[in-house]
Each structure stands twice: as C-alpha cells, then as structure tokens.
Design a protein around this motif. Structure first.
Motif, short mmCIF file in Angstrom:
data_model
loop_
_atom_site.label_atom_id
_atom_site.label_comp_id
_atom_site.label_asym_id
_atom_site.label_seq_id
_atom_site.Cartn_x
_atom_site.Cartn_y
_atom_site.Cartn_z
N THR A 56 0.81 -1.22 0.00
CA THR A 56 0.00 0.00 0.00
C THR A 56 0.84 1.27 0.00
N GLY A 57 2.14 1.13 -0.19
CA GLY A 57 2.99 2.31 -0.39
C GLY A 57 3.60 2.89 0.86
N ASN A 58 3.63 2.16 1.96
CA ASN A 58 4.13 2.75 3.21
C ASN A 58 5.63 3.01 3.18
N LEU A 59 6.42 2.05 2.69
CA LEU A 59 7.85 2.30 2.55
C LEU A 59 8.10 3.34 1.47
N THR A 60 7.35 3.24 0.39
CA THR A 60 7.50 4.21 -0.71
C THR A 60 7.32 5.63 -0.20
N GLU A 61 6.33 5.81 0.65
CA GLU A 61 6.06 7.13 1.21
C GLU A 61 7.25 7.63 2.02
N LYS A 62 7.87 6.73 2.78
CA LYS A 62 9.08 7.10 3.54
C LYS A 62 10.21 7.49 2.60
N LEU A 63 10.42 6.69 1.57
CA LEU A 63 11.49 6.98 0.61
C LEU A 63 11.29 8.35 -0.03
N VAL A 64 10.07 8.65 -0.42
CA VAL A 64 9.76 9.95 -1.02
C VAL A 64 10.01 11.08 -0.02
N SER A 65 9.62 10.86 1.23
CA SER A 65 9.79 11.91 2.24
C SER A 65 11.27 12.22 2.47
N TYR A 66 12.14 11.24 2.23
CA TYR A 66 13.59 11.45 2.35
C TYR A 66 14.22 11.80 1.01
N GLU A 67 13.38 12.14 0.04
CA GLU A 67 13.81 12.62 -1.27
C GLU A 67 14.65 11.60 -2.02
N LYS A 68 14.26 10.32 -1.90
CA LYS A 68 14.93 9.27 -2.66
C LYS A 68 14.28 9.14 -4.04
N ASN A 69 15.07 8.78 -5.03
CA ASN A 69 14.57 8.60 -6.39
C ASN A 69 14.11 7.16 -6.54
N VAL A 70 12.83 6.90 -6.27
CA VAL A 70 12.33 5.53 -6.16
C VAL A 70 11.40 5.16 -7.30
N TYR A 71 11.51 3.91 -7.75
CA TYR A 71 10.62 3.32 -8.74
C TYR A 71 10.14 2.00 -8.15
N GLY A 72 8.83 1.83 -8.04
CA GLY A 72 8.30 0.69 -7.33
C GLY A 72 7.59 -0.34 -8.20
N PHE A 73 7.65 -1.61 -7.76
CA PHE A 73 6.95 -2.71 -8.43
C PHE A 73 6.08 -3.45 -7.42
N GLU A 74 4.83 -3.72 -7.82
CA GLU A 74 3.88 -4.44 -6.97
C GLU A 74 2.99 -5.30 -7.85
N PRO A 75 2.93 -6.63 -7.61
CA PRO A 75 2.12 -7.50 -8.46
C PRO A 75 0.61 -7.45 -8.18
N SER A 76 0.22 -7.09 -6.96
CA SER A 76 -1.20 -7.10 -6.60
C SER A 76 -1.90 -5.84 -7.10
N ASP A 77 -2.94 -6.01 -7.90
CA ASP A 77 -3.69 -4.86 -8.40
C ASP A 77 -4.32 -4.07 -7.25
N GLY A 78 -4.85 -4.80 -6.25
CA GLY A 78 -5.49 -4.13 -5.13
C GLY A 78 -4.52 -3.28 -4.33
N MET A 79 -3.37 -3.84 -4.02
CA MET A 79 -2.36 -3.10 -3.27
C MET A 79 -1.85 -1.90 -4.08
N ARG A 80 -1.58 -2.15 -5.36
CA ARG A 80 -1.02 -1.09 -6.21
C ARG A 80 -2.00 0.07 -6.36
N LYS A 81 -3.29 -0.23 -6.43
CA LYS A 81 -4.32 0.81 -6.55
C LYS A 81 -4.28 1.73 -5.33
N ILE A 82 -4.19 1.15 -4.13
CA ILE A 82 -4.13 1.97 -2.92
C ILE A 82 -2.85 2.80 -2.88
#
Length: 212
Positions: A56-82
């Motif tokens: 659901t993007g919790n680590l992604t949100e942390k990475l963005v808050s620390y200004e990291k250049n992140v590209y994410g992959f998630e196989p679940s459509d439900g998780m990726r939508k959130i």
C-alpha cells in the motif's frame, strides 16, 4: 513468485494498513516497530532506488519523504491501486522480485519490506543473482523481513504461536518460505557481497548487503 500470492493480497489490501498498525493481536509482534523498520530501510537507501513489493505504499512514502529517487513494483492490483491513490506522483508499476523491467541504467539500492519471504530459497537465489548484475559497485540490497537464526528457531517460533492460539500466524510460518540468516550469509558471500543483519523485533531482521 509470479502471481501466486496476488489474490491473497488483493483481498488483504483494504485492511493491510490496519494490520501493520497493530490491530491484529496475532501479528502485533511481527509488526512491532513497523515505522522504525521502514525508516531504517528508507534512510539507508541512496541513488536510484528500486522497491519491490510496494504493497500500500508505506515504505514508498518514507522513501519519497527522504527525497529518494524511487521506482516501485507491486504484483497485486489491489495493493497497487491503494499505493497509487496515496502517491499519484510516484512511478509504481506491475511487477515482482523476478519479473520486472529495470527502470534505470544504473541501480544503487534495491529495497523491500515484509515481502521477500514469498520467494522460495531457489527463487531468492535467482533474484539476488539478478540484482547483483543490476547494482553498481557499492550498491546495496536493503530488506526487512522475517528470517530465523536457524531452522530450530523457526520450529520453536511456530510452536510458540500454536501455544498462544495464534493459528493463522503458525500456519503462515509453516507454509510460507521463511528462511534463515545462514542461507542469506552464504548466498551474499558467494556473489561477493558483504552483509549485515540487525534484529528489529522477534521476527523481523534488517538485512543489508553491499556489492563489492
């Protein structure tokens, strides 16, 4: 891993954030210190970062808050939508640990939390070999996941869950592909990585491997 777990995570997506917040007694210890665990992974990442198992993007949100250049992959459509609803400005694509299109010519960090155990040990080996080819010298793999010091510790933890009446947790520990620290140590050593392991709670360890 492929899509074996996709249906499970599609179903779990709507309540996942409640689980990691400590609202499920069976999994309280698994997610104890969840925010700190995500922070540790995010702070250690640098450069061009690939995240696997975005959820659901919790680590992604942390990475963005620390200004990291992140590209994410998630196989679940439900998780990726959130995750996309939370972070519409972040590149989040369908993919998993083994099936993905590298988004950068040079990758500095590969990160994941609570997900790498969905691969068998054979699949873990294939994945780490692939990441070894992608990472620049000095690049890092930074994972946080449930692992055990040895097989005996794993058996003891399963029995402890059963004794507490935590039957869902016991089943998870018995049927998913949780591995041991010695397995990771030997895998990383064989590929020329240095590795370090820091225990974060009774289940989760911070795994940091640096390409030499």
């Amino acid at each position: 891993m492929g899509t074996d777990f996709n249906q499970l995570f599609d179903e779990w997506s709507s309540t996942y954030d409640e689980t990691v917040a400590g609202n499920d007694p069976e999994y309280n210890e698994v997610f104890r210190g969840y925010d700190q665990i995500l922070n540790e992974v995010a702070l250690k990442a640098f450069g061009n970062v690939i995240e696997f198992g975005v959820g659901t993007g919790n680590l992604t949100e942390k990475l963005v808050s620390y200004e990291k250049n992140v590209y994410g992959f998630e196989p679940s459509d439900g998780m990726r939508k959130i995750a996309k609803e939370k972070l519409p400005y972040v590149n989040l694509e369908k993919g998993d640990f083994l099936q993905f299109q590298p988004p950068f010519q040079s990758v500095d960090s590969i990160v994941s939390t609570y997900a790498f155990h969905h691969l068998t040990d054979e699949e873990k080996t294939i994945a780490i070999k692939k990441y070894n080819e992608l990472l620049a010298d000095g690049g890092k793999i930074i994972f946080a996941d449930t692992v055990f010091v040895d097989e005996q510790a794993k058996v003891a933890m399963i029995q402890d869950a059963k004794n507490k009446g935590f039957h869902r947790l016991a089943n998870d520990l018995s049927t998913e592909f949780y591995t041991t620290i010695p397995f990771f140590q030997e895998l990383f050593r064989s590929l020329g990585f240095t590795s370090a392991f820091t225990q974060m709670n009774d289940f989760v360890w911070l795994i940091e491997a640096t390409k030499q």
